[in-house]
Motif scaffolding. Structure first.
Motif, mmCIF file in Angstrom:
data_model
loop_
_atom_site.group_PDB
_atom_site.id
_atom_site.type_symbol
_atom_site.label_atom_id
_atom_site.label_comp_id
_atom_site.label_asym_id
_atom_site.label_seq_id
_atom_site.Cartn_x
_atom_site.Cartn_y
_atom_site.Cartn_z
ATOM 1 N N ALA B 103 0.826 -1.216 0.000
ATOM 2 C CA ALA B 103 0.000 0.000 0.000
ATOM 3 C C ALA B 103 0.856 1.261 0.000
ATOM 4 C CB ALA B 103 -0.922 -0.021 1.224
ATOM 5 N N ARG B 104 1.888 1.276 0.852
ATOM 6 C CA ARG B 104 2.745 2.467 0.945
ATOM 7 C C ARG B 104 3.465 2.726 -0.376
ATOM 8 N NH1 ARG B 104 5.712 1.371 5.364
ATOM 9 N NH2 ARG B 104 6.905 -0.083 4.140
ATOM 10 N N ASP B 105 4.018 1.657 -0.980
ATOM 11 C CA ASP B 105 4.790 1.841 -2.218
ATOM 12 C C ASP B 105 3.894 2.225 -3.390
ATOM 13 O OD1 ASP B 105 7.044 1.329 -0.828
ATOM 14 O OD2 ASP B 105 7.254 -0.749 -1.469
ATOM 15 N N ASN B 106 2.638 1.753 -3.374
ATOM 16 C CA ASN B 106 1.709 2.163 -4.427
ATOM 17 C C ASN B 106 1.494 3.674 -4.409
ATOM 18 O OD1 ASN B 106 0.092 0.395 -6.384
ATOM 19 N ND2 ASN B 106 0.333 -0.938 -4.598
ATOM 20 N N ILE B 107 1.391 4.212 -3.192
ATOM 21 C CA ILE B 107 1.199 5.668 -3.073
ATOM 22 C C ILE B 107 2.506 6.400 -3.382
ATOM 23 C CG2 ILE B 107 0.639 7.530 -1.461
ATOM 24 C CD1 ILE B 107 -1.247 5.570 -0.039
ATOM 25 N N ALA B 108 3.616 5.851 -2.865
ATOM 26 C CA ALA B 108 4.922 6.505 -3.082
ATOM 27 C C ALA B 108 5.277 6.542 -4.570
ATOM 28 C CB ALA B 108 5.997 5.772 -2.298
ATOM 29 N N LEU B 109 4.843 5.523 -5.305
ATOM 30 C CA LEU B 109 5.173 5.453 -6.741
ATOM 31 C C LEU B 109 4.703 6.701 -7.490
ATOM 32 C CD1 LEU B 109 6.230 3.626 -9.106
ATOM 33 C CD2 LEU B 109 3.878 2.842 -9.355
ATOM 34 N N ALA B 110 3.490 7.161 -7.133
ATOM 35 C CA ALA B 110 2.948 8.351 -7.820
ATOM 36 C C ALA B 110 3.836 9.565 -7.590
ATOM 37 C CB ALA B 110 1.529 8.625 -7.323
ATOM 38 N N MET B 111 4.446 9.636 -6.389
ATOM 39 C CA MET B 111 5.334 10.773 -6.105
ATOM 40 C C MET B 111 6.690 10.581 -6.771
ATOM 41 S SD MET B 111 4.472 11.523 -2.113
ATOM 42 C CE MET B 111 3.751 9.975 -1.656
ATOM 43 N N GLU B 112 7.139 9.327 -6.823
ATOM 44 C CA GLU B 112 8.454 9.064 -7.420
ATOM 45 C C GLU B 112 8.451 9.355 -8.920
ATOM 46 O OE1 GLU B 112 10.401 5.409 -6.221
ATOM 47 O OE2 GLU B 112 9.395 5.537 -4.289
ATOM 48 N N ILE B 113 7.347 9.021 -9.612
ATOM 49 C CA ILE B 113 7.328 9.331 -11.050
ATOM 50 C C ILE B 113 7.179 10.836 -11.272
ATOM 51 C CG2 ILE B 113 6.446 7.086 -11.790
ATOM 52 C CD1 ILE B 113 3.744 8.276 -12.178
ATOM 53 N N ASN B 114 6.901 11.552 -10.192
ATOM 54 C CA ASN B 114 6.860 13.014 -10.279
ATOM 55 C C ASN B 114 8.175 13.628 -9.800
ATOM 56 O OD1 ASN B 114 5.535 15.383 -10.955
ATOM 57 N ND2 ASN B 114 4.729 15.695 -8.897
ATOM 58 N N GLY B 115 9.162 12.761 -9.572
ATOM 59 C CA GLY B 115 10.500 13.260 -9.269
ATOM 60 C C GLY B 115 10.852 13.330 -7.801
ATOM 61 N N ALA B 116 9.978 12.869 -6.913
ATOM 62 C CA ALA B 116 10.288 12.935 -5.473
ATOM 63 C C ALA B 116 11.293 11.837 -5.102
ATOM 64 C CB ALA B 116 9.009 12.768 -4.655
ATOM 65 N N PRO B 117 12.244 12.145 -4.212
ATOM 66 C CA PRO B 117 13.176 11.091 -3.758
ATOM 67 C C PRO B 117 12.407 9.998 -3.018
ATOM 68 C CG PRO B 117 13.928 13.275 -3.095
ATOM 69 C CD PRO B 117 12.542 13.447 -3.610
ATOM 70 N N GLY B 118 12.930 8.779 -3.079
ATOM 71 C CA GLY B 118 12.238 7.616 -2.514
ATOM 72 C C GLY B 118 11.857 7.775 -1.057
ATOM 73 N N HIS B 119 12.804 8.256 -0.209
ATOM 74 C CA HIS B 119 12.516 8.324 1.234
ATOM 75 C C HIS B 119 11.449 9.398 1.525
ATOM 76 C CE1 HIS B 119 15.589 11.454 0.718
ATOM 77 N NE2 HIS B 119 15.125 12.010 1.818
ATOM 78 N N VAL B 120 11.482 10.483 0.752
ATOM 79 C CA VAL B 120 10.463 11.534 0.937
ATOM 80 C C VAL B 120 9.096 10.995 0.535
ATOM 81 C CG1 VAL B 120 9.703 13.819 0.145
ATOM 82 C CG2 VAL B 120 12.131 13.385 0.544
ATOM 83 N N ALA B 121 9.076 10.279 -0.601
ATOM 84 C CA ALA B 121 7.810 9.723 -1.105
ATOM 85 C C ALA B 121 7.215 8.740 -0.103
ATOM 86 C CB ALA B 121 8.061 9.038 -2.453
ATOM 87 N N ARG B 122 8.058 7.867 0.455
ATOM 88 C CA ARG B 122 7.541 6.869 1.400
ATOM 89 C C ARG B 122 7.061 7.519 2.698
ATOM 90 N NH1 ARG B 122 11.374 3.891 -1.212
ATOM 91 N NH2 ARG B 122 13.066 4.558 0.137
ATOM 92 N N SER B 123 7.785 8.550 3.127
ATOM 93 C CA SER B 123 7.385 9.246 4.350
ATOM 94 C C SER B 123 6.015 9.923 4.154
ATOM 95 C CB SER B 123 8.461 10.274 4.703
ATOM 96 O OG SER B 123 7.986 11.173 5.650
ATOM 97 N N HIS B 124 5.853 10.585 2.997
ATOM 98 C CA HIS B 124 4.569 11.254 2.715
ATOM 99 C C HIS B 124 3.455 10.217 2.520
ATOM 100 C CE1 HIS B 124 1.798 14.311 1.632
ATOM 101 N NE2 HIS B 124 1.778 14.056 0.336
ATOM 102 N N ALA B 125 3.827 9.076 1.939
ATOM 103 C CA ALA B 125 2.834 7.996 1.738
ATOM 104 C C ALA B 125 2.316 7.516 3.096
ATOM 105 C CB ALA B 125 3.467 6.853 0.958
ATOM 106 N N ASN B 126 3.216 7.415 4.075
ATOM 107 C CA ASN B 126 2.800 7.003 5.422
ATOM 108 C C ASN B 126 1.821 8.012 6.024
ATOM 109 O OD1 ASN B 126 4.134 4.557 5.690
ATOM 110 N ND2 ASN B 126 6.055 5.550 6.298
#
Lengths: 153, 227
Positions: B103-126
């Motif tokens: 679930a977390r990575d599904n949400i983080a993926l949308a941010m990562e394809i928008n250029g967000a760094p992985g750790h930032v994306a996962r933190s925001h996904a949480n």
């Protein structure tokens, strides 16, 4: 002198060590080498076709996910990178499996197989480039997928 | 937010399948709108969504977002795909989650394809999962989530880049009435709390209560039904 005596008396052909070596390399061994090369080429082609089909099937299975990513605005490079990654992983895994099997079984063959490191390296290079080329079919299919496929049930 | 005026959509060369006539609508921050369909399929709702989401090029008209003209009888040279990932969130009829990502990575993926760094994306996904009351399911794969949870993760993914516009394509179609009603309540809450315009398409009239604007597609025309 001895050679001429053997030829005249026993009707045998007499060769020097150097002549015999070159006769073997040019004749029988060259033929065997060509046959082995042919087998290797055929196996490389068959393997790459299998990898291409696998990549294509895996891509088709994920086509809705790819359409979803495109709809969300993922660039083409993101899609291409995902397919290339799975292709490279598949190629590396299959090469590692093949290399391990060859090294585990080569001593059990009736004839000694000499595997030179540079040949292994060339084979790896051919497989690596071939694996990437094999993923082109999947990449073209993915890039042609309309984002609208993600909509609907 | 998005404003469409007199657009027409064509399929193939000449056949017009949806003609939105006289529509000049501006959606504001926090506003929710529902396009309720008389016919569940073939009425042009997907075409409408595809045009609003900048995928299908209208044959005429104007589309503007955040005061910026995207389409004015032709694309205005904007990078449409980039604009879409930065400004539009999508919620699908089927949740369309990536099955091998949790679930977390599904949400983080949308941010990562928008250029967000992985750790930032996962933190925001949480944070988003907590907001959607799904924090305890962050590590679960979609197959291990219930239908309602899957759709909430999909909503989290739509919110990932904090888009000003959220498009929902029959978001309750795969849910039972109770879960569907919860999802629609959540969409209204998101519009209110996160100041996003939400446009949802549904053919289930029970789900549209409380939305600010309701439209119908009748005979290829978009008609405002009630406010």
């Amino acid at each position: 002198m001895t050679a001429r005596h053997i030829e005249e008396w026993l009707y045998f052909s007499v060769y020097t060590t150097g002549e015999e070596r070159s006769l073997m390399l040019e004749g029988r061994l060259k033929k065997m080498s060509a046959i082995l090369g042919l087998f290797r080429t055929l196996l490389v082609i068959v393997s790459l076709v299998i990898i291409a089909l696998l990549i294509y099937v895996i891509t088709v299975e994920k086509i809705k996910a790819i359409a979803t990513l495109k709809l969300m605005g993922a660039s083409n490079w993101v899609i291409v990178r995902l397919i290339l990654e799975q292709s490279v992983v598949l190629t590396l895994a299959s090469f590692a499996l093949g290399w391990t099997m060859v090294n585990l079984t080569k001593d059990h063959f009736p004839r000694t197989l000499v595997l030179l490191p540079e040949e292994t390296l060339i084979t790896f290079g051919v497989f690596f480039v071939g694996g990437i080329l094999a993923s082109l079919v999947g990449i073209v299919h993915a890039l042609r997928t309309p984002p609208s496929l993600a909509l609907g049930g | 937010m998005p404003c469409a005026r007199h657009p027409r959509w064509r399929w193939g060369a000449e056949v017009s399948i949806l003609h939105v006539e006289g529509l000049s609508k501006t959606f504001g921050h926090g506003e929710t709108a529902v396009t309720a369909l008389r016919d569940p399929s073939g009425s042009g709702k997907s075409t409408l969504l595809l045009c609003i989401s900048l995928i299908l090029e209208p044959s005429a008209g104007r589309i503007a977002m955040n005061g910026r003209t995207i389409y004015d009888n032709a694309w205005t040279g904007i990078d449409v795909r980039r604009y879409r990932r930065e400004h539009i969130g999508f919620i699908f009829q089927g949740h369309n989650l990536i099955p091998f990502l949790n679930a977390r990575d599904n949400i983080a993926l949308a941010m990562e394809i928008n250029g967000a760094p992985g750790h930032v994306a996962r933190s925001h996904a949480n944070e988003l999962l907590d907001y959607l009351e799904l924090g305890h399911r962050a590590a679960s794969l979609p197959a291990n989530l219930s239908g309602g949870e899957q759709q909430r993760v999909a909503i989290g993914r739509a919110l990932a880049n904090s888009p000003p516009l959220i498009l929902a394509d029959e978001p309750t179609a795969s849910l039972d009435t109770a879960r569907g009603a919860k999802v629609m309540e959540l969409l209204k809450r998101i519009a209110r709390e996160r100041q996003a315009a939400v446009i949802a398409v549904t053919h289930d009239l029970r789900m549209i209560e409380g939305f600010d604007t309701i439209w119908r597609i009748e005979d290829g025309r978009l008609v405002k039904r009630q406010t």
